[in-house]
Design a protein around this motif. Structure first.
Motif, short mmCIF file in Angstrom:
data_model
loop_
_atom_site.label_atom_id
_atom_site.label_comp_id
_atom_site.label_asym_id
_atom_site.label_seq_id
_atom_site.Cartn_x
_atom_site.Cartn_y
_atom_site.Cartn_z
N LYS A 53 40.99 23.66 50.71
CA LYS A 53 42.29 23.12 50.30
C LYS A 53 42.66 21.86 51.06
N ASP A 54 42.35 21.83 52.36
CA ASP A 54 42.73 20.69 53.19
C ASP A 54 41.93 19.43 52.87
N SER A 55 40.89 19.56 52.05
CA SER A 55 40.08 18.39 51.68
C SER A 55 40.78 17.52 50.64
N PHE A 56 41.79 18.07 49.99
CA PHE A 56 42.49 17.36 48.93
C PHE A 56 43.83 16.84 49.46
N PRO A 57 44.24 15.66 49.03
CA PRO A 57 45.57 15.17 49.43
C PRO A 57 46.66 16.10 48.91
N ALA A 58 47.72 16.27 49.67
CA ALA A 58 48.80 17.17 49.27
C ALA A 58 49.39 16.76 47.93
N THR A 59 49.51 15.47 47.71
CA THR A 59 49.97 14.94 46.42
C THR A 59 48.76 14.42 45.66
N PRO A 60 48.56 14.81 44.41
CA PRO A 60 47.40 14.34 43.66
C PRO A 60 47.25 12.82 43.71
N ALA A 61 46.02 12.36 43.82
CA ALA A 61 45.73 10.94 43.96
C ALA A 61 45.93 10.19 42.65
N GLU A 62 45.89 8.87 42.74
CA GLU A 62 45.99 8.04 41.55
C GLU A 62 44.77 8.22 40.66
N LEU A 63 43.58 8.25 41.25
CA LEU A 63 42.37 8.51 40.48
C LEU A 63 41.25 8.92 41.44
N GLN A 64 40.82 10.16 41.33
CA GLN A 64 39.67 10.63 42.08
C GLN A 64 39.10 11.87 41.39
N VAL A 65 37.82 12.09 41.59
CA VAL A 65 37.14 13.25 41.03
C VAL A 65 36.35 13.94 42.13
N VAL A 66 36.40 15.25 42.15
CA VAL A 66 35.54 16.03 43.03
C VAL A 66 34.67 16.89 42.12
N TRP A 67 33.37 16.56 42.09
CA TRP A 67 32.42 17.31 41.26
C TRP A 67 32.02 18.57 42.00
N ILE A 77 44.56 12.30 38.37
CA ILE A 77 44.82 11.08 37.62
C ILE A 77 46.32 10.85 37.53
N ASP A 78 46.76 9.75 38.07
CA ASP A 78 48.16 9.34 38.05
C ASP A 78 49.10 10.46 38.50
N GLY A 79 48.71 11.12 39.60
CA GLY A 79 49.57 12.14 40.20
C GLY A 79 49.49 13.51 39.58
N VAL A 80 48.53 13.73 38.68
CA VAL A 80 48.33 15.03 38.05
C VAL A 80 46.97 15.56 38.46
N LEU A 111 40.78 26.55 46.31
CA LEU A 111 41.18 25.50 45.39
C LEU A 111 42.59 25.00 45.72
N PRO A 112 42.84 23.72 45.54
CA PRO A 112 44.19 23.20 45.80
C PRO A 112 45.15 23.60 44.68
N GLU A 113 46.42 23.31 44.87
CA GLU A 113 47.40 23.57 43.82
C GLU A 113 47.11 22.67 42.62
N LEU A 114 47.18 23.27 41.43
CA LEU A 114 46.77 22.59 40.20
C LEU A 114 47.94 22.47 39.23
N ASN A 115 47.93 21.39 38.46
CA ASN A 115 48.89 21.27 37.36
C ASN A 115 48.43 22.01 36.12
N ALA A 116 47.08 22.06 35.93
CA ALA A 116 46.55 22.75 34.75
C ALA A 116 45.05 22.94 34.90
N VAL A 117 44.54 23.89 34.12
CA VAL A 117 43.10 24.10 33.96
C VAL A 117 42.74 23.65 32.55
N VAL A 118 41.66 22.89 32.42
CA VAL A 118 41.23 22.36 31.13
C VAL A 118 39.85 22.94 30.79
N ILE A 119 39.71 23.52 29.62
CA ILE A 119 38.45 24.14 29.18
C ILE A 119 37.95 23.41 27.94
#
Length: 325
Positions: A53-67, A77-80, A111-119
């Motif tokens: 969890k600590d690997s992710f910024p507390a506030t979602p980044a502007e654009l980043q991906v963790v595979w 993406i844009d704070g989501v 896992l960090p706090e999420l806005n949504a899961v996409v399938i």
């Protein structure tokens, strides 16, 4: 239920461009090679970045991906913050048929706090029962193609948590529009439910950034159409593994993955759907080797993070970590 839906005919969902979705020219000898070819998996654990969890910024980044391996990703993406196609275990109900040779770089519990899961669709390497059951009481929103909600409801998700989208339908989360787009693929988790649920790719359109995820599927004319309507994209996350000429309509060859990226008008390409499961006849690192060479030839900005590595398009630099030391 879906009788008035254009891509639903005679009780099943259909592709926009009709194509043979069955395996062609699969001999007994080739089948035996699938089980005994040791090059389909690495000799040992792959380099990876263990994260929590600590690997992710507390506030979602502007654009980043963790595979996270295969097609599992955390996209900011844009704070989501979105979790895409999360699978932490095996990719088959019969473990002896598919081997997971690389563990995920993070535990579900971390896992960090999420806005949504996409399938993207309901195949086992994209939709995992145990992961959905874990996330159901912890995530407010699950975005899935039509019909996939029926699986989620069985596994503990409430109806109000699930948004089912047809192609070209969308939902907005904090000014980021998530649009389900066509893919040329198929669905089903058993012998009798073929194409009873829909499959999709996704467009993520924010005020400042745009991203595209291909999901699974063969090459067709959709990428140019999507690129013209929604591009250019800051990052394309495109499948590049588990391919074979015997099922070319189901998964793209690396050359087609690169062509799709160019037609989408992408600025950066992140290859996914490889490096985790032995789902095809090719060597485990053949997909990334072919993509790497093609990207160099065509001067494509290729992103090659290790699993678990934070990847920021335009600033991240990566090595050919899949090559022997």
């Amino acid at each position: 239920m879906y009788e008035k839906t254009a891509n639903f005919q005679n009780g099943i969902f259909t592709n926009k461009h009709p194509a043979n979705m069955t395996v062609e020219d699969l001999s007994f000898g080739k089948t035996m090679k699938f089980f005994f070819d040791l090059s389909r998996k690495p000799k040992g654990p792959l380099p990876a970045c263990k994260i929590g969890k600590d690997s992710f910024p507390a506030t979602p980044a502007e654009l980043q991906v963790v595979w996270l391996g295969h097609s599992s990703m955390v996209l900011d993406i844009d704070g989501v913050r979105l979790l895409i196609d999360p699978v932490f275990g095996n990719a088959s109900p019969l473990p002896f048929t598919v081997n997971r040779f690389q563990p995920p770089p993070i535990k579900r519990e971390e896992l960090p706090e999420l806005n949504a899961v996409v399938i993207s669709h309901d195949h086992y390497d994209h939709l995992e029962i145990s992961t959905i059951k874990y996330l159901a009481p912890r995530v407010k929103l699950f975005i899935v193609p039509l019909g996939v909600g029926s699986h989620l409801r069985k596994w503990g998700c409430k109806q109000k948590q699930i948004v089912e989208l047809n192609w070209d339908e969308s939902i907005i989360i904090r000014d980021v529009e998530i649009i389900a787009a066509p893919a040329q693929h198929f669905s089903g988790r058993g012998l009798r439910d073929r194409n009873e649920t829909l499959w999709a790719s996704y467009i993520f359109r924010g005020e400042r950034h745009r991203a595209y995820y291909s999901g699974d599927g063969g090459y067709d004319g959709r990428f140019k159409v999507i690129g013209e309507e929604y591009g250019p994209f800051d990052i394309n996350m495109i499948e590049c593994g588990a391919y074979d000429k015997s099922w070319k309509n189901v998964h793209m060859l690396p050359e087609e993955s690169v062509r799709a990226h160019l037609e989408l008008r992408g600025k950066h390409l992140l290859p996914v759907h490889w490096g985790t499961f032995d789902l095809a006849f090719h060597k485990w690192n053949e997909p990334i080797r072919r993509i790497y060479d093609l990207a160099a030839e065509q001067r494509i900005n290729l992103l090659t993070p290790q699993m678990g590595e934070i990847c920021i398009p335009g600033t991240s630099s990566h090595t050919t970590w899949w090559e022997p030391a």
